[in-house]
Design an enzyme around this catalytic site. Structure first.
Site, PDB file in Angstrom:
ATOM      1  N   ASN A  18      -1.003  -6.874  -4.307  1.00  0.00           N
ATOM      2  CA  ASN A  18      -1.523  -5.935  -5.304  1.00  0.00           C
ATOM      3  C   ASN A  18      -0.430  -5.060  -5.923  1.00  0.00           C
ATOM      4  O   ASN A  18       0.583  -4.796  -5.296  1.00  0.00           O
ATOM      5  CB  ASN A  18      -2.556  -5.028  -4.640  1.00  0.00           C
ATOM      6  CG  ASN A  18      -1.967  -4.293  -3.455  1.00  0.00           C
ATOM      7  OD1 ASN A  18      -1.816  -4.877  -2.385  1.00  0.00           O
ATOM      8  ND2 ASN A  18      -1.598  -3.038  -3.629  1.00  0.00           N
ATOM      9  N   GLU A  54       0.826  -1.219   0.000  1.00  0.00           N
ATOM     10  CA  GLU A  54       0.000   0.000   0.000  1.00  0.00           C
ATOM     11  C   GLU A  54       0.855   1.262   0.000  1.00  0.00           C
ATOM     12  O   GLU A  54       0.336   2.380   0.047  1.00  0.00           O
ATOM     13  CB  GLU A  54      -0.913  -0.001   1.224  1.00  0.00           C
ATOM     14  CG  GLU A  54      -2.223  -0.710   0.993  1.00  0.00           C
ATOM     15  CD  GLU A  54      -2.082  -2.179   0.665  1.00  0.00           C
ATOM     16  OE1 GLU A  54      -2.336  -2.539  -0.508  1.00  0.00           O
ATOM     17  OE2 GLU A  54      -1.701  -2.968   1.543  1.00  0.00           O
ATOM     18  N   ASP A 111      -7.401  -4.212  -5.567  1.00  0.00           N
ATOM     19  CA  ASP A 111      -6.554  -4.669  -4.449  1.00  0.00           C
ATOM     20  C   ASP A 111      -6.893  -6.096  -4.071  1.00  0.00           C
ATOM     21  O   ASP A 111      -7.024  -6.433  -2.905  1.00  0.00           O
ATOM     22  CB  ASP A 111      -6.701  -3.740  -3.220  1.00  0.00           C
ATOM     23  CG  ASP A 111      -5.868  -4.236  -2.029  1.00  0.00           C
ATOM     24  OD1 ASP A 111      -4.742  -4.694  -2.253  1.00  0.00           O
ATOM     25  OD2 ASP A 111      -6.360  -4.182  -0.886  1.00  0.00           O
TER      26      ASP A 111
HETATM   27  O1  LIG Z   1       0.240  -5.295   0.280  1.00  0.00           O
HETATM   28  C1  LIG Z   1       0.759  -5.489   1.380  1.00  0.00           C
HETATM   29  O2  LIG Z   1       1.980  -5.473   1.568  1.00  0.00           O
HETATM   30  C2  LIG Z   1      -0.155  -5.847   2.492  1.00  0.00           C
HETATM   31  C3  LIG Z   1       0.326  -6.158   3.761  1.00  0.00           C
HETATM   32  C4  LIG Z   1      -0.570  -6.527   4.779  1.00  0.00           C
HETATM   33  C5  LIG Z   1       0.071  -6.898   6.079  1.00  0.00           C
HETATM   34  O3  LIG Z   1       1.312  -7.009   6.094  1.00  0.00           O
HETATM   35  O4  LIG Z   1      -0.561  -7.087   7.102  1.00  0.00           O
HETATM   36  C6  LIG Z   1      -1.966  -6.572   4.477  1.00  0.00           C
HETATM   37  C7  LIG Z   1      -2.354  -6.228   3.152  1.00  0.00           C
HETATM   38  N1  LIG Z   1      -1.469  -5.862   2.215  1.00  0.00           N
HETATM   39  C8  LIG Z   1      -3.730  -6.285   2.710  1.00  0.00           C
HETATM   40  O5  LIG Z   1      -4.017  -6.018   1.550  1.00  0.00           O
HETATM   41  C9  LIG Z   1      -4.726  -6.695   3.620  1.00  0.00           C
HETATM   42  O6  LIG Z   1      -5.895  -6.810   3.251  1.00  0.00           O
HETATM   43  C10 LIG Z   1      -4.351  -6.995   4.954  1.00  0.00           C
HETATM   44  C11 LIG Z   1      -5.122  -7.379   6.035  1.00  0.00           C
HETATM   45  C12 LIG Z   1      -4.259  -7.533   7.070  1.00  0.00           C
HETATM   46  C13 LIG Z   1      -4.554  -7.934   8.442  1.00  0.00           C
HETATM   47  O7  LIG Z   1      -3.604  -8.321   9.146  1.00  0.00           O
HETATM   48  O8  LIG Z   1      -5.730  -7.906   8.852  1.00  0.00           O
HETATM   49  N2  LIG Z   1      -2.995  -7.258   6.652  1.00  0.00           N
HETATM   50  C14 LIG Z   1      -3.017  -6.920   5.360  1.00  0.00           C
END
Ligand SMILES: O=C(O)c1cc(C(=O)O)c2c(n1)C(=O)C(=O)c1cc(C(=O)O)[nH]c1-2
Length: 571
Positions: free
Chosen positions: A252, A168, A294
């Site tokens: 993504n 992100e 995403d």
């Molecule tokens: O693109 C990324 O690097 C990344 C990292 C993470 C993360 O490290 O927790 C999440 C997401 N994306 C993501 O898209 C997502 O929906 C998400 C949910 C969570 C969570 O722990 O509830 N982490 C992440």
């Protein structure tokens, strides 16, 4: 699928290299699970989302907290499971500011007397399980670029496998292997850029033409967009020793606004198969080319052998965020089936000839416009929360959610270490109004065997045992045991906080079977509670707050380790 060295242990987050989360223990079964009693309750004193799987090996239970990633080791050989040691890695505080979705950690991994963990500030660390002494520590990335580590490492062939987070924030994604003995970096495979960086060579044989070509990690991007293009690897990694292949998904592309990155954006939002010794890519399949919502590709790939239309096939089961349950031949990367397991408006299927996802053009986000009824929303039909496979019932148990969203899309500039998204979301419940689902999926017949509706997204992992019991937790704090064959509720326990952890089971040195889970609401779905977000701001927490306004009245923050057995406390 691959039997673990000791069925009574739980050495890595997925239990076995194929990530089945199936235990052959059967002392606790559908007939007696209603008698489960609390054997241990340990408050962690940490208020963030607790997503880790407790790791069990060498008569020790090892738990990693969210930031600051303290490790608690419990002595399973002593009555009451007293603390054996604690370890504080003292991570840099600024890492909290760049973590996208709460300051979570999905747990560590055990091999040969060592415990491996990742810290939010980009270190991978090895500890001696006997003493808690740090054996090595290797820094893998920079906070100032927006990088963090949240995933549970995998161990394969003497290597610790780690992937970064930061999709992100325009972080360039990678998967890295470290020597388990020394912490030396053995290889790093990027998800974007020239073939030499992606570790693509002569042995790269994707099944579909769309994934073949030279330097696609550059050519499928505008200009130098690949340098800030995401494709992180923050999900679970599976390993098949027989094929000698690692499997994992890439996140993504960055930014989310698709108008700013015309092209397929290789190799984001797809699945890689790689050699553990060299990192060399063997195949890749893009689940969501030019990812519009995403959807990522990071969800787990569970390795199982199936009788498929008359032949025995080595497959991987991959419940993707885009709403399809992929059954793939894991030796070649061919998609054998892709069936919706949640409600979908953004696409109309997967073309099994070309592998292409058929997007619905009406749901394409455009700069300056609002797109409504995007289903599933960005967290997908399922997010990181891992499913479990029972070789007895031949069902995949999927904890997941039922959410749609409206999205406003705008142009965004890249500034290192800041959000690189360009979309504001507002999430809301999908059809039926229940935000959570727990689905038992029959991959051979490509249909649901049974399904449980839950009020809140089911953000915990699943566990299934040879006692034909399935365990999962809910965000309002219930830890549930249901019958693996029909989903009937057999037992539940109300914990002090919502559950988003990964339940595990083990046999103690006293011969008893135990079940362990962390409570502690948070993560993306629970950030409204763990992060104290303002429910009046619908787009807060990446738009998730809008769908979770009633969570603060249903639970409260706080980390707790719970361990259960039929006879209560360990003697
Ligand atoms: O693109 C990324 O690097 C990344 C990292 C993470 C993360 O490290 O927790 C999440 C997401 N994306 C993501 O898209 C997502 O929906 C998400 C949910 C969570 C969570 O722990 O509830 N982490 C992440």
């Amino acid at each position: 699928q691959q039997p673990a060295a000791d069925a009574g242990d739980w050495p890595t987050a997925g239990k076995d290299p194929g990530l089945t989360r199936f235990s052959s223990l059967a002392q606790i079964n559908a007939g007696n699970v209603a008698q489960l009693k609390l054997a241990l309750h340990f408050p962690t004193g940490n208020d963030r989302g607790h997503e880790a799987a407790p790791i069990i090996a060498d008569n020790t239970m090892l738990v990693v907290t969210p930031f600051p990633n303290v490790v608690y080791a419990f002595d399973l050989a002593k009555p009451g499971f007293p603390l054996k040691w604690t370890y504080d890695p003292k991570p840099e505080r600024s890492s909290q500011g760049v973590a996208c979705c709460d300051t979570v950690n999905r747990g560590g991994a055990y091999a040969d007397g060592r415990f491996f963990l990742n810290t939010l500030d980009n270190n991978t660390i090895a500890l001696d399980v006997k003493t808690g002494k740090e054996l090595w520590r290797t820094k893998l990335g920079e906070i100032k670029d927006g990088q963090t580590l949240t995933m549970a490492p995998q161990v394969a062939k003497g290597k610790v496998i780690v992937g970064n987070s930061g999709g992100e924030l325009g972080v360039r994604g990678w998967l890295t292997a470290l020597d388990a003995a020394t912490g030396r970096i053995v290889w790093r495979a990027y998800a974007t850029g020239p073939d030499k960086d992606v570790l693509i060579g002569p042995n790269f044989k994707p099944f579909y033409a769309a994934d073949r070509g030279t330097d696609l990690g550059v050519k499928t991007w505008p200009g130098e967009g690949w340098k800030i293009g995401g494709g992180t690897a923050w999900g679970f990694v599976s390993y098949d020793p027989e094929q000698d292949l690692l499997y994992y998904g890439t996140s993504n592309p960055g930014p989310w606004n698709p108008d700013q990155r015309p092209g397929d954006n290789k190799y984001t939002s797809g699945i890689f198969a790689r050699r553990p010794d060299t990192g060399e890519a063997v195949w890749y399949y893009q689940t969501s080319p030019h990812d519009l919502h995403d959807y990522d590709g990071v969800n787990e790939s569970v390795l199982v052998d199936l009788d498929w239309q008359g032949t025995r096939r080595k497959v991987l089961l991959h419940p993707d965020r885009n709403g399809y349950l992929y059954v793939m031949d894991r030796t070649t990367g061919q998609v054998l089936a892709a069936t919706p397991y949640g409600y979908t408006t953004t696409s109309s299927g997967v073309d099994l000839q070309t592998g292409a996802l058929r997007y619905n053009p009406a749901k394409t986000p455009r700069t300056g416009e609002t797109t409504r009824s995007i289903c599933p929303g960005s967290p997908g039909a399922k997010d990181w929360q891992p499913s479990a496979w029972s070789p007895r019932t031949k069902l995949l148990y999927i904890p997941h959610q039922n959410l749609c969203q409206d999205a406003i899309t705008y142009e965004v500039s890249y500034i290192a270490g800041t959000p690189f998204v360009g979309v504001d979301l507002k999430l809301y419940p999908g059809p039926g109004g229940n935000r959570g689902l727990f689905t038992a999926w029959d991959p051979v017949n490509q249909r649901k065997a049974w399904q449980i509706d839950e009020k809140f997204p089911v953000w915990s992992g699943a566990l299934v045992t040879a006692g034909d019991v399935v365990f999962y937790g809910t965000m309002d704090g219930y830890f549930k045991a249901v019958d693996a064959r029909n989903g009937h509720l057999l037992w539940q326990f109300k914990g002090e906080s919502g559950i988003i952890g990964q339940p595990v089971t083990f046999r103690g040195p006293d011969g008893q079977q135990y079940v362990a889970v962390l409570a502690g609401v948070g993560g993306w779905a629970g950030a409204i509670v763990s992060g104290g977000l303002d429910p009046r701001d619908a787009t807060a927490g990446g738009g998730f707050v809008n769908a979770m306004r009633d969570l603060p009245s249903a639970t409260r923050k706080g980390g707790h380790l719970y361990v259960f057995s039929l006879n209560g406390a360990a003697k």
